[in-house]
Design a protein around this motif. Structure first.
Motif, PDB file in Angstrom:
ATOM      1  N   LYS A 155       0.832  -1.219   0.000  1.00  0.00           N
ATOM      2  CA  LYS A 155       0.000   0.000   0.000  1.00  0.00           C
ATOM      3  C   LYS A 155       0.864   1.265   0.000  1.00  0.00           C
ATOM      4  CE  LYS A 155      -3.864  -2.282   2.311  1.00  0.00           C
ATOM      5  NZ  LYS A 155      -4.579  -2.499   1.033  1.00  0.00           N
ATOM      6  N   LEU A 156       1.919   1.231  -0.797  1.00  0.00           N
ATOM      7  CA  LEU A 156       2.843   2.350  -0.907  1.00  0.00           C
ATOM      8  C   LEU A 156       2.102   3.607  -1.373  1.00  0.00           C
ATOM      9  CD1 LEU A 156       6.009   2.675  -0.661  1.00  0.00           C
ATOM     10  CD2 LEU A 156       6.049   2.549  -3.156  1.00  0.00           C
ATOM     11  N   LYS A 157       2.491   4.756  -0.822  1.00  0.00           N
ATOM     12  CA  LYS A 157       1.805   6.012  -1.128  1.00  0.00           C
ATOM     13  C   LYS A 157       2.424   6.779  -2.299  1.00  0.00           C
ATOM     14  CE  LYS A 157      -1.103   5.656   2.321  1.00  0.00           C
ATOM     15  NZ  LYS A 157      -2.529   5.369   2.071  1.00  0.00           N
ATOM     16  N   GLY A 158       3.725   6.600  -2.522  1.00  0.00           N
ATOM     17  CA  GLY A 158       4.376   7.391  -3.570  1.00  0.00           C
ATOM     18  C   GLY A 158       5.503   6.629  -4.220  1.00  0.00           C
ATOM     19  N   ILE A 159       5.657   6.791  -5.542  1.00  0.00           N
ATOM     20  CA  ILE A 159       6.722   6.121  -6.286  1.00  0.00           C
ATOM     21  C   ILE A 159       7.247   7.036  -7.381  1.00  0.00           C
ATOM     22  CG2 ILE A 159       5.115   5.038  -7.913  1.00  0.00           C
ATOM     23  CD1 ILE A 159       8.183   3.230  -6.540  1.00  0.00           C
ATOM     24  N   ASP A 160       8.557   7.063  -7.549  1.00  0.00           N
ATOM     25  CA  ASP A 160       9.193   7.764  -8.665  1.00  0.00           C
ATOM     26  C   ASP A 160       9.925   6.719  -9.501  1.00  0.00           C
ATOM     27  OD1 ASP A 160      10.754   9.243 -10.446  1.00  0.00           O
ATOM     28  OD2 ASP A 160      11.201  10.824  -8.985  1.00  0.00           O
ATOM     29  N   ALA A 171      -6.010  -3.244  -4.349  1.00  0.00           N
ATOM     30  CA  ALA A 171      -5.907  -2.082  -5.240  1.00  0.00           C
ATOM     31  C   ALA A 171      -4.732  -1.215  -4.811  1.00  0.00           C
ATOM     32  CB  ALA A 171      -7.192  -1.266  -5.219  1.00  0.00           C
ATOM     33  N   THR A 172      -4.342  -0.274  -5.665  1.00  0.00           N
ATOM     34  CA  THR A 172      -3.235   0.625  -5.339  1.00  0.00           C
ATOM     35  C   THR A 172      -3.703   1.728  -4.398  1.00  0.00           C
ATOM     36  OG1 THR A 172      -3.671   2.083  -7.219  1.00  0.00           O
ATOM     37  CG2 THR A 172      -2.201   0.216  -7.596  1.00  0.00           C
ATOM     38  N   CYS A 173      -2.765   2.240  -3.602  1.00  0.00           N
ATOM     39  CA  CYS A 173      -3.034   3.359  -2.697  1.00  0.00           C
ATOM     40  C   CYS A 173      -2.173   4.570  -3.043  1.00  0.00           C
ATOM     41  CB  CYS A 173      -2.770   2.937  -1.252  1.00  0.00           C
ATOM     42  SG  CYS A 173      -3.875   1.665  -0.630  1.00  0.00           S
ATOM     43  N   LEU A 174      -1.609   4.597  -4.239  1.00  0.00           N
ATOM     44  CA  LEU A 174      -0.683   5.655  -4.616  1.00  0.00           C
ATOM     45  C   LEU A 174      -1.342   7.031  -4.578  1.00  0.00           C
ATOM     46  CD1 LEU A 174       1.230   4.130  -7.681  1.00  0.00           C
ATOM     47  CD2 LEU A 174       2.146   4.566  -5.393  1.00  0.00           C
ATOM     48  N   SER A 175      -0.681   7.963  -3.898  1.00  0.00           N
ATOM     49  CA  SER A 175      -1.099   9.365  -3.967  1.00  0.00           C
ATOM     50  C   SER A 175      -0.139  10.157  -4.855  1.00  0.00           C
ATOM     51  CB  SER A 175      -1.147   9.982  -2.569  1.00  0.00           C
ATOM     52  OG  SER A 175       0.116   9.904  -1.939  1.00  0.00           O
ATOM     53  N   LYS A 233      -8.910   6.577  -6.955  1.00  0.00           N
ATOM     54  CA  LYS A 233      -9.512   7.461  -5.956  1.00  0.00           C
ATOM     55  C   LYS A 233      -8.480   8.142  -5.055  1.00  0.00           C
ATOM     56  CE  LYS A 233     -13.560   4.427  -5.675  1.00  0.00           C
ATOM     57  NZ  LYS A 233     -14.361   3.535  -4.798  1.00  0.00           N
ATOM     58  N   ASN A 234      -7.209   7.807  -5.239  1.00  0.00           N
ATOM     59  CA  ASN A 234      -6.202   8.272  -4.282  1.00  0.00           C
ATOM     60  C   ASN A 234      -5.191   9.261  -4.846  1.00  0.00           C
ATOM     61  OD1 ASN A 234      -6.973   6.396  -2.045  1.00  0.00           O
ATOM     62  ND2 ASN A 234      -6.371   4.840  -3.530  1.00  0.00           N
ATOM     63  N   LEU A 235      -4.951   9.233  -6.143  1.00  0.00           N
ATOM     64  CA  LEU A 235      -3.850  10.001  -6.726  1.00  0.00           C
ATOM     65  C   LEU A 235      -4.064  11.500  -6.559  1.00  0.00           C
ATOM     66  CD1 LEU A 235      -1.280   9.094  -8.254  1.00  0.00           C
ATOM     67  CD2 LEU A 235      -2.431   9.736 -10.369  1.00  0.00           C
TER      68      LEU A 235
END
Length: 315
Positions: free
Chosen positions: A178-183, A240-244, A269-271
């Protein structure tokens, strides 16, 4: 002389770069003589001296440690990391290990994270510019799974071979943790192209599947019950993804990639932050349609590279 200067001031930020002093000596001196430092830059330095756990005592207020562009030996780096991660703390740490200039192999670099019983102190790891193979990604993620409070991960410019395989491992990790951010920005000389499109589709497919399963479960539970307000639509379904935050600069993924990203954003729903500049769209239509949908995202990076690219194509 740091040992004399630091106790006299309440310093919050310190930047030391390209010094002949070893990072192990600098860190010990700084941490022993100040308890107020929040941000410490030791970029472009060297780390060859091994430290023991009792020699490095992180101030509880330290929230950012930058060791980027430094030259390190595997043994010294592993000892330093063991010292860092042996201590529990309430204030989480952002650790910048980007663009390390060591001559050691990637495998040896990643093996430095083989730390017994590490404490979960990381909020963000910046590992950009260090070349990773799929097996290295798996090994790194074994460590990161112990960092249960990790929110953001920067692996920009890390993949040059077997990119599809590496990005598949990354997508599975994003969903699992459930990672919040990725580059995942591409190296300038080796854009990910179709591999990035495949990565985005894998995230979209996971979201579609998770949503369908959640809807089916919800419908089953509600059978025979009177209609009542529900918060289910506001919750992220399991799987599902949790990426913001999603940063995928300079991918050169073209129209197919933008279309895939558009579909992902439509159903997400999170980005709240998106940077996909450098997609190099083939058509203006695909570019416009994608950015119309992207307008639902709170912060979207200005597509300066793509606007310039399209402008040159039309000349």
């Amino acid at each position: 002389d740091l040992a004399n200067f630091l106790p006299q001031v309440k310093i919050r930020s310190l930047h030391i770069s390209r010094t002949n002093k070893d990072i192990a000596d600098l860190a010990k001196c700084i941490f022993d003589n100040t308890s107020t430092i929040h941000i410490l830059y030791l970029s472009g330095c060297k780390l060859f001296k091994r430290v023991t756990v009792d020699q490095i005592n992180l101030p509880m207020c330290l929230s950012y440690l930058d060791l980027s562009k430094s030259n390190m030996s595997p043994a010294a780096l592993q000892a330093f990391l063991m010292a860092l991660f042996s201590q529990s703390r309430d204030t989480l740490l952002t650790l910048n290990l980007s663009d390390l200039t060591s001559n050691i192999s990637t495998e040896s670099l990643v093996k430095c994270f083989n730390i017994p019983s590490p404490q979960p102190i990381l909020s963000e790891l910046i590992f950009a510019g260090n070349i990773l193979r799929p097996e290295d990604v798996s090994d790194l993620f074994d460590f990161l799974r112990t960092q249960t409070r990790l929110c953001h991960l920067n692996l920009a410019r890390c993949f040059f071979e077997k990119v599809d395989e590496s990005l598949k491992i990354v997508s599975e990790f994003i969903i699992e943790t459930k990672l919040k951010g990725i580059d995942l920005s591409s190296p300038p000389t080796a854009p990910y192209k179709q591999s990035m499109t495949n990565f985005i589709r894998s995230l979209s497919n996971a979201n579609v599947t998770a949503t369908a399963m959640a809807d089916a479960k919800s419908a089953t539970i509600k059978q025979g019950q009177s209609n009542s307000p529900s918060n289910d639509s506001k919750q992220t379904p399991t799987g599902a993804t949790c990426l913001s935050t999603l940063i995928i600069e300079k991918s050169a993924m073209g129209d197919d990639g933008l279309i895939a990203l558009k579909q992902f954003v439509e159903n997400d729903k999170n980005l709240s932050e998106l940077n996909c500049d450098g997609s190099r769209p083939q058509t203006l239509e695909a570019f416009k349609n994608a950015y119309i949908v992207f307008s639902k995202v709170e912060r979207v990076a200005h597509p300066k590279y793509d606007l310039s690219f399209l402008s040159k194509k039309q000349q």
